[in-house]
Scaffold this motif. Structure first.
Motif, PDB file in Angstrom:
ATOM      1  N   SER A  80      -7.587  -9.148 -21.349  1.00 43.87           N
ATOM      2  CA  SER A  80      -7.188 -10.454 -22.047  1.00 43.87           C
ATOM      3  C   SER A  80      -6.778 -10.044 -23.638  1.00 43.87           C
ATOM      4  O   SER A  80      -6.123 -10.809 -24.303  1.00 43.87           O
ATOM      5  CB  SER A  80      -7.927 -11.766 -21.862  1.00 43.87           C
ATOM      6  N   MET A  81      -7.524  -9.167 -23.949  1.00 41.92           N
ATOM      7  CA  MET A  81      -7.548  -8.791 -25.596  1.00 41.92           C
ATOM      8  C   MET A  81      -6.875  -7.390 -25.743  1.00 41.92           C
ATOM      9  O   MET A  81      -6.858  -7.047 -26.854  1.00 41.92           O
ATOM     10  CB  MET A  81      -9.080  -8.946 -26.050  1.00 41.92           C
ATOM     11  N   ARG A  82      -6.449  -6.813 -24.636  1.00 47.06           N
ATOM     12  CA  ARG A  82      -6.042  -5.390 -24.890  1.00 47.06           C
ATOM     13  C   ARG A  82      -4.879  -5.205 -25.652  1.00 47.06           C
ATOM     14  O   ARG A  82      -4.597  -4.603 -26.494  1.00 47.06           O
ATOM     15  CB  ARG A  82      -6.111  -4.526 -23.701  1.00 47.06           C
ATOM     16  N   PRO A  83      -3.815  -6.221 -25.366  1.00 49.26           N
ATOM     17  CA  PRO A  83      -2.656  -6.153 -26.188  1.00 49.26           C
ATOM     18  C   PRO A  83      -2.945  -6.380 -27.727  1.00 49.26           C
ATOM     19  O   PRO A  83      -2.018  -5.626 -28.601  1.00 49.26           O
ATOM     20  CB  PRO A  83      -1.704  -7.362 -25.630  1.00 49.26           C
ATOM     21  N   LEU A  84      -3.537  -7.251 -27.934  1.00 48.51           N
ATOM     22  CA  LEU A  84      -4.210  -7.257 -29.564  1.00 48.51           C
ATOM     23  C   LEU A  84      -4.742  -6.000 -30.018  1.00 48.51           C
ATOM     24  O   LEU A  84      -4.325  -5.876 -30.963  1.00 48.51           O
ATOM     25  CB  LEU A  84      -5.172  -8.924 -29.410  1.00 48.51           C
TER      26      LEU A  84
ATOM     27  N   GLU B 112      -1.943  -3.698 -30.742  1.00 52.01           N
ATOM     28  CA  GLU B 112      -1.131  -4.167 -31.912  1.00 52.01           C
ATOM     29  C   GLU B 112      -2.044  -3.750 -33.104  1.00 52.01           C
ATOM     30  O   GLU B 112      -1.408  -3.158 -34.139  1.00 52.01           O
ATOM     31  CB  GLU B 112      -0.982  -5.485 -31.657  1.00 52.01           C
ATOM     32  N   LEU B 113      -3.215  -4.133 -33.108  1.00 48.09           N
ATOM     33  CA  LEU B 113      -3.959  -3.788 -34.473  1.00 48.09           C
ATOM     34  C   LEU B 113      -4.319  -2.346 -34.699  1.00 48.09           C
ATOM     35  O   LEU B 113      -3.971  -1.630 -35.870  1.00 48.09           O
ATOM     36  CB  LEU B 113      -5.537  -4.416 -34.213  1.00 48.09           C
ATOM     37  N   ALA B 114      -4.374  -1.528 -33.563  1.00 47.16           N
ATOM     38  CA  ALA B 114      -4.436  -0.265 -33.781  1.00 47.16           C
ATOM     39  C   ALA B 114      -3.135   0.543 -34.278  1.00 47.16           C
ATOM     40  O   ALA B 114      -3.297   1.407 -35.083  1.00 47.16           O
ATOM     41  CB  ALA B 114      -4.987   0.506 -32.503  1.00 47.16           C
TER      42      ALA B 114
ATOM     43  N   ALA C 265      -3.151 -13.904 -27.441  1.00 44.76           N
ATOM     44  CA  ALA C 265      -3.713 -12.368 -27.783  1.00 44.76           C
ATOM     45  C   ALA C 265      -3.074 -11.539 -26.801  1.00 44.76           C
ATOM     46  O   ALA C 265      -2.806 -10.268 -27.114  1.00 44.76           O
ATOM     47  CB  ALA C 265      -5.145 -12.567 -28.051  1.00 44.76           C
ATOM     48  N   ALA C 266      -2.787 -12.096 -25.643  1.00 47.46           N
ATOM     49  CA  ALA C 266      -2.188 -11.437 -24.415  1.00 47.46           C
ATOM     50  C   ALA C 266      -0.568 -11.395 -24.546  1.00 47.46           C
ATOM     51  O   ALA C 266      -0.208 -10.098 -24.015  1.00 47.46           O
ATOM     52  CB  ALA C 266      -2.796 -11.734 -23.013  1.00 47.46           C
ATOM     53  N   THR C 267      -0.136 -12.394 -24.928  1.00 48.33           N
ATOM     54  CA  THR C 267       1.394 -12.559 -24.774  1.00 48.33           C
ATOM     55  C   THR C 267       2.029 -12.534 -25.980  1.00 48.33           C
ATOM     56  O   THR C 267       3.387 -12.059 -26.186  1.00 48.33           O
ATOM     57  CB  THR C 267       1.505 -13.885 -24.193  1.00 48.33           C
ATOM     58  N   SER C 268       1.379 -12.542 -27.246  1.00 53.67           N
ATOM     59  CA  SER C 268       2.207 -12.724 -28.449  1.00 53.67           C
ATOM     60  C   SER C 268       1.257 -11.874 -29.534  1.00 53.67           C
ATOM     61  O   SER C 268       0.810 -12.490 -30.628  1.00 53.67           O
ATOM     62  CB  SER C 268       2.211 -13.969 -29.066  1.00 53.67           C
ATOM     63  N   PRO C 269       0.588 -10.495 -29.140  1.00 53.90           N
ATOM     64  CA  PRO C 269      -0.358  -9.779 -30.056  1.00 53.90           C
ATOM     65  C   PRO C 269       0.252  -9.539 -31.243  1.00 53.90           C
ATOM     66  O   PRO C 269      -0.750  -9.606 -32.472  1.00 53.90           O
ATOM     67  CB  PRO C 269      -0.578  -8.555 -29.145  1.00 53.90           C
ATOM     68  N   SER C 270       1.375  -9.447 -31.607  1.00 54.87           N
ATOM     69  CA  SER C 270       1.837  -9.045 -32.930  1.00 54.87           C
ATOM     70  C   SER C 270       1.638 -10.211 -33.940  1.00 54.87           C
ATOM     71  O   SER C 270       1.284 -10.239 -35.212  1.00 54.87           O
ATOM     72  CB  SER C 270       3.457  -8.399 -33.059  1.00 54.87           C
ATOM     73  N   THR C 271       2.061 -11.558 -33.418  1.00 52.49           N
ATOM     74  CA  THR C 271       1.987 -12.786 -34.245  1.00 52.49           C
ATOM     75  C   THR C 271       0.241 -12.963 -34.413  1.00 52.49           C
ATOM     76  O   THR C 271      -0.200 -13.190 -35.590  1.00 52.49           O
ATOM     77  CB  THR C 271       2.364 -14.045 -33.610  1.00 52.49           C
ATOM     78  N   VAL C 272      -0.599 -12.846 -33.327  1.00 49.68           N
ATOM     79  CA  VAL C 272      -2.003 -13.003 -33.612  1.00 49.68           C
ATOM     80  C   VAL C 272      -2.483 -11.961 -34.244  1.00 49.68           C
ATOM     81  O   VAL C 272      -3.611 -12.305 -35.189  1.00 49.68           O
ATOM     82  CB  VAL C 272      -2.776 -13.026 -32.109  1.00 49.68           C
TER      83      VAL C 272
END
Length: 226
Positions: free
Chosen positions: A16-20, A23-25, A208-215
Motif C-alpha cells: 500500500s506504500m510501495r508506490p510512494l 517515487e521518493l527514491a 499513496a498507492a494510486t497517486s504517489p507523485s502527488t503524495v
C-alpha cells in the motif's frame, strides 16, 4: 540527509506504500519501507508492532536522522515507534491518520456506531480484512495488479487490537501532517492549530498507492518544514 521511514497501516501491508516509496527514491530521497505484516496476527498487537519496528530498523542498518511517516492506523503509534529507537528521530509525519491518543483504545476514539458495526463482523476473535469493513470496496480505486497484492496482504487482525490501550509515550519533537481524504480533515485541522506544517491532497485514503507523485510532493514539502 534524513531518511524517510514509511509505515503502512496495520490493516494493510507494505504494498500500500510501495508506490510512494519508489517515487521518493526516484526523487533522490533516502527512504525505507518497513514491513510490519506479521506482527498484527496475535495480541498484544501494539507491543508486537513496536518491537518488530525497532528490530526492522536495527536490521536495516539505516542511520539517523530519521523522519517517521505513519499511514492510517500507524499514525497514532508514531511517538511509540520513535521512543523504541536509539537513532535520532528528526520528526513525525501523520499521513491521513488520527493523531495520537495515549492510553486510549481505538474503540474509545471513534463513533460508537462504527464500533458496533465492526464488532458485529468479528469471527473467532478476528476482524475481517479491512476492505470488507465497508459497503463499497475501498480497493476498487487501486489498479488491478496492485489491488490484488494489497488484498492478499490485508490481515485478519485480532479484535483485541482495537480494545488495547495505545502506548503512553510523550513526543515533544517536530510533527507534520499530510491529508489525503476528507475523513481526516478534523485531524489535519488539529495539526494546523498546533502549528504543524500541513499539506492537503484532494484525493482518497489510498492515494499513496494510486497517486504517489502527488503524495510524495506533499510529503517532501512537509518534511522540508520540520
Amino acid at each position: 540527509m534524513v531518511t524517510v521511514v514509511l509505515m503502512h497501516s496495520p490493516f494493510l501491508g507494505p504494498s500500500s506504500m510501495r508506490p510512494l516509496a519508489d517515487e521518493l527514491a526516484s526523487d533522490g530521497v533516502a527512504v525505507l519501507l518497513v514491513d510490519l505484516q506479521m506482527t498484527v496476527n496475535e495480541a498484544p498487537v501494539h507491543q508486537r508492532l513496536i518491537g518488530a519496528f525497532a528490530d526492522a530498523l536495527d536490521d536495516s542498518g539505516v542511520a539517523g536522522p530519521l523522519v517517521l511517516v505513519g499511514h492510517s492506523g500507524a499514525g497514532p503509534l508514531l511517538p511509540a515507534f520513535a521512543d523504541a529507537l536509539e537513532l535520532d528521530v528528526a520528526g513525525l509525519v501523520f499521513l491521513d491518520s488520527d493523531l495520537p491518543t495515549p492510553g486510549r483504545a481505538w474503540r474509545e476514539t471513534v463513533d460508537p456506531a462504527l464500533v458496533r458495526q465492526v464488532k458485529a463482523s468479528v469471527r473467532d476473535g478476528r476482524l475481517p480484512r479491512w476492505d470488507r469493513w465497508f459497503p463499497e470496496d475501498p480497493l476498487r480505486l487501486v489498479p488491478a495488479g496492485l489491488r490484488e497484492e494489497m488484498r492478499d496482504e490485508a490481515p485478519e487482525v485480532p479484535w483485541e487490537f482495537l480494545k488495547e490501550q495505545r502506548p503512553v509515550v510523550e513526543w515533544s519533537g517536530a510533527c507534520g501532517y499530510v491529508l489525503l481524504s476528507s475523513a481526516y480533515e478534523e485531524a489535519a485541522a488539529q495539526a494546523e492549530a498546533l502549528g504543524w506544517p500541513v499539506e492537503r491532497v484532494e484525493s482518497h485514503h489510498l492515494a499513496a498507492a494510486t497517486s504517489p507523485s502527488t503524495v510524495a510532493a506533499a510529503l517532501k514539502a512537509v518534511v522540508s518544514r520540520l
